[in-house]
Each structure stands twice: as C-alpha cells, then as structure tokens.
Scaffold this active site. Structure first.
Site, short mmCIF file in Angstrom:
data_model
loop_
_atom_site.label_atom_id
_atom_site.label_comp_id
_atom_site.label_asym_id
_atom_site.label_seq_id
_atom_site.Cartn_x
_atom_site.Cartn_y
_atom_site.Cartn_z
CB SER A 277 -0.93 -0.01 1.21
OG SER A 277 -0.20 -0.19 2.40
CG ASN B 102 -4.05 -4.81 13.09
OD1 ASN B 102 -3.48 -4.75 12.00
ND2 ASN B 102 -4.41 -5.96 13.65
CB THR C 281 -41.41 26.20 -8.26
OG1 THR C 281 -42.56 26.64 -8.99
CG2 THR C 281 -41.19 27.12 -7.08
CG HIS C 282 -42.69 22.67 -10.89
ND1 HIS C 282 -42.88 21.36 -10.52
CD2 HIS C 282 -43.38 23.41 -9.98
CE1 HIS C 282 -43.66 21.32 -9.44
NE2 HIS C 282 -43.96 22.53 -9.10
CB SER D 230 -15.68 25.47 -28.95
OG SER D 230 -15.66 24.58 -30.05
CE LYS E 172 -20.56 25.99 -27.00
NZ LYS E 172 -20.40 24.63 -27.49
CG ASN F 47 -17.77 25.57 -24.08
OD1 ASN F 47 -18.85 25.99 -24.49
ND2 ASN F 47 -16.91 24.93 -24.85
CD GLU G 113 -19.99 22.09 -19.21
OE1 GLU G 113 -19.76 21.04 -19.84
OE2 GLU G 113 -19.98 23.21 -19.74
CD GLN H 137 -2.84 -2.52 2.03
OE1 GLN H 137 -2.15 -2.80 3.00
NE2 GLN H 137 -2.60 -3.00 0.83
CE LYS I 70 -4.42 3.03 5.10
NZ LYS I 70 -5.13 1.74 4.90
N1 ARG Z 1 -1.10 -1.36 5.18
C1 ARG Z 1 -2.05 -1.85 6.12
C2 ARG Z 1 -3.38 -1.16 5.93
O1 ARG Z 1 -3.41 -0.14 5.35
C3 ARG Z 1 -1.55 -1.65 7.51
C4 ARG Z 1 -2.14 -2.57 8.51
C5 ARG Z 1 -1.61 -3.96 8.33
N2 ARG Z 1 -2.04 -4.83 9.37
C6 ARG Z 1 -1.99 -6.17 9.23
N3 ARG Z 1 -2.41 -6.87 10.22
N4 ARG Z 1 -1.53 -6.72 8.13
O2 ARG Z 1 -4.40 -1.62 6.39
#
Ligand code: ARG
Length: 458
Positions: free
Chosen positions: A23, A110, A155-156, A277, A283, A285, A290, A322, A325
C-alpha cells in the site's frame, strides 16, 4: 527485502503477491502522521519505563531525522516497501540498530494505521473547512453586491415569483454553513485515539493511552480496543459529509451553467474560468462548473466504496481495510479542488441584471401578488386565486401581461380592483413586500448576510 514479519513463514512471497499486497503507493501520504504518532509512542514507552529514557530519546531523534530527510528529499520512499509503517520502522532500525526494533513494543500496525488515518483526515477536514468558509464568504459578498437585483425565482424550472439574485446566492451560503457543521461534527467523532488498542485485544504492558492521545491532540481514547482497530466510521462519515457538500456545489454549478447559457443570459463567468471551443468560435464554455458537477459523481463513488468495503467485515482487522484509504483521499482531494475553483471563479462572475429583470417582467410572476392584493381588498384567498388565474388566462390568450391590462379589464374581473393595483403588482413592490424572515426583500437578505457573516466569524 527481508520482511519485518518473517518468522512464522519464510517470508519469501512472490513478487506479484508483494506488489498486490503493498500500500506504499498511497499510504506514504501519511508519512508525517506515522512518524509523529511513533514519536508520541516512543515518548510514552519511555515515560512508563517500558523502554529506557535514553532509548526513547534515541527513537524520537531518529524519527525526527527521518521526517526531516523525507521533507528535504534526502530520503526517498522505497516503492518496494510493504507500507509506510514498515518503511519508517525499517529505516529507523537501519539507522539506529537494535534500539529501532523497540519502537513497535505495545502496539500493532492495526492500531497504528487507524491512528495515522485519523490524524491525516483530521488535517484534511481542517483544510476543507477553511475552504468551505472561504466559499461561503465569497457567495455572501456576491449576494451583497446583488441584493437588489430582481430575477425570476423558479419552481419546476418555471418562473414562479420575483426574487433577488442576492437571495438566491444566499441559499447556497446557508448550505455551506450546514456543510461546515457536518465537517465539525465528523471531526469531533474522529478525534478519538485508537493507539494502544494494539492488534485487537490491548496489551500486557503498563501503557498510558491517554498520555499518548493527549500528545497527539486527541480529545480522548477509544474505550474498546476491538472497536478501536475496526472502526472506520470516521472515513465513511467524512465521505458522506463531502458527498452532501459536493451535491450542493453541483446544484450551484448546474445553475451557473444554465444562467450562462445563451437562452438565459443571466450571468457571465470570468474569462479566466471558462474555455473556448476548438471548432466553434462563438463558444464560451462553463467547463469549471461542469467539472465540479461531474466530479460530484466520483465523490459519491468514494462513499459507496468505503461503505461497501466495510459492509459485512467481521471484527477486527482484515486486510480488506487497506482498501479504505484511496477513495477517501480522492474524495478529500476532489472536494478541496472544487471548493478552491468555485471560490476562485465566483468573485469574477457578473450578473446581467437587465436580462434578469426582463425575464422576471415577461411572465406572470406577480400573479400571487395580484391574488394577495385581492385578499387585502376583502376576498378570501381561494377566490382571489381564481380571479388572478382567470386574468392570467385572459392575458395568455390576448398576448398581454398583468401590468398592461387596463383598469376596465381588471374591474370586469373583480369590482374590488382599483388603480392602486399597478403599484401593488410592480415587481419591485413584490420583492420589497416580502419582509418575512428569510424572505426576498433587501432588508431580509441583509439579515441573512449578517447571520452568515457572524457564523463565519467575520
Ligand atoms: N497497510 C495496512 C493497511 O493499510 C496496515 C495494517 C496492516 N495490518 C496487518 N495486520 N496486516 O491496512
């Protein structure tokens, strides 16, 4: 590279598995939070006598050195590392030797990753809140500029009643105030420290979780270690808050696009925020608006992503987490960019007030006011509504408007109508009479502006 967790297995994983498992490509964003968190952890271990004071100091200095080197560019993140936590610990151990290996006492990745993620998002929320305030202030300034500019309210998507452009813009300022409230709320629930939950069950060491949390600016600690490592509510909640905020930006964008169209011609967006454009020379734009509207979809997707990752996950940590994120990072990046672009674009927006007024004058936008006039003259509202409706019908048939009907024509519809009707249905009168709290009169809009400015601390 030898895995820090080599032991149970030979740790000779396939390259493909390593790549899949890693990761580092996205969690290296949390390097600063990871290192700061580790410094607090080392300090706590030292203070509690779990490691020596000198060892704690060496760890803190070593971590500071890594942070400095990452900042200066002297140290590069190793893309082969499993994740940011492993990378930092590995460099620390290379630099300090055996003492580096003591850092991970009484914690686990963890609780570490949960800590880093909360700290990272806490900073993001602060940035997003500041940008939200900025945009609300920009909208309020524009509203002030156009607090007396009459336009049709819809409205509408049908012309409904006359309002002012300032009134309409203030509606968006209030949405942003609520967004700010949601961000503040989310930050409150997020700002609770999971560190010390360890793998899931807590630890046998005599740790001080409050001390560590306090050093890192948290308001308290998670009181259940299993929840501490499993909880990602804060990430989902932030995505939900950002989805709602993006929905507001998208509605505003939609109106900007409509209003700047040739059909409406209510506003002109600044050249610096529009594009031409490649083929049609005429144009101009509204690309920025958008894109904001379009990017709303990806933030909704980020919300669905995190909710779906968490759905059905057994306690406590699973590697699925993981996947929590990237989407949340994307939602934050997207929201920040959209807020900044909107706040950059809107100060240069010009209203074509004559066109707005003309559009408001053309239809039967004052039909409610005609009914209200008849109520003042003694007719019950339902009957007044009927008379007004019949007059509108007559106008449509004969190609007239309510202000061009003669007094005789009015009197035919109702003998209660007198010459003062014209003044009563004049658009400016219609707007100025709407003095109810929150209404469209200049006076009411000024109060709204003052309320928002106060909420923004201006
Ligand atoms: N890279 C892991 C994550 O983002 C870190 C935690 C890993 N923990 C484990 N027990 N393998 O979740």
């Amino acid at each position: 590279m030898t895995k820090l967790w080599a032991g149970r297995t030979a740790a000779e994983t396939a390259q493909l598995a390593d790549d899949f498992n890693s990761s580092i490509a996205f969690d290296s964003r949390m390097a600063k939070q990871d290192i700061t968190g580790s410094m607090a952890h080392a300090a706590m271990l030292g203070a509690k006598g779990i490691i020596g004071k000198d060892e704690a100091e060496a760890l803190i200095d070593g971590l500071q050195g890594i942070l400095d080197d990452l900042t200066s560019g002297a140290l590069q993140i190793d893309p082969q590392a499993e994740d940011i936590h492993m990378f930092v610990e590995q460099v620390l151990t290379q630099r300090l030797g055996d003492v580096g290996k003591k850092l991970h006492t009484a914690r686990s990745r963890n609780d570490q990753v949960a800590l880093d993620f909360r700290m990272y998002l806490r900073d993001e929320i602060d940035e997003i809140a500041a940008l939200t305030k900025k945009l609300a202030a920009v909208l309020t300034d524009k509203a002030e500029e156009y607090k007396a500019a009459i336009m049709p309210g819809y409205t509408h998507l049908q012309r409904a009643q006359p309002i002012t452009f300032g009134h309409q813009l203030m509606a968006y300022a209030f949405m942003l105030l609520r967004d700010l409230g949601r961000l503040t709320d989310c930050r409150k629930r997020l700002n609770i420290s999971p560190i010390g939950s360890c793998a899931l069950a807590g630890t046998t060491y005599d740790t001080d979780r409050e001390m560590e949390a306090g050093r890192l600016g948290f308001d308290g600690i998670c009181l259940n270690s299993i929840d501490g490592v499993s909880d990602r509510d804060f990430a989902a909640e932030l995505c939900a808050a950002l989805s709602i905020e993006m929905m507001h930006l998208s509605r505003l964008s939609e109106e900007l696009i409509l209003w700047s169209s040739w059909e409406f011609q209510f506003i002109e967006l600044p050249d610096a925020y529009t594009t031409g454009s490649s083929i049609m020379p005429q144009k101009k734009n509204p690309d920025m608006a958008e894109l904001v509207r379009g990017k709303t979809g990806r933030v909704y997707g980020d919300l669905m992503g995190i909710l779906t990752v968490l759905k059905g996950l057994p306690l406590a940590y699973n590697k699925d987490m993981q996947e929590d994120k990237e989407g949340v990072f994307d939602a934050c990046d997207t929201a920040k960019m959209c807020l900044a672009v909107m706040a950059g674009m809107l100060p240069g927006m010009k209203a074509k007030t004559e066109n707005m007024l003309r559009a408001a004058s053309g239809g039967f936008i004052n039909a409610t006011d005609l009914a209200d006039y008849l109520v003042i003259k003694g007719l019950p509202f339902r009957s007044a509504y009927k008379v007004s409706g019949a007059l509108v019908g007559k106008c449509v048939k004969e190609g007239k408007t309510l202000d061009t009907l003669s007094l005789e024509e009015y009197k035919e519809a109702s003998p209660l109508i007198e010459a003062d009707v014209y003044e009563h249905i004049d658009l400016r009168t219609c707007v100025e009479k709407r003095i109810s709290a929150g209404g469209t009169s200049v006076q009411s809009v000024e109060k709204q502006i003052a309320a928002v400015r106060e909420a923004l601390g201006q």
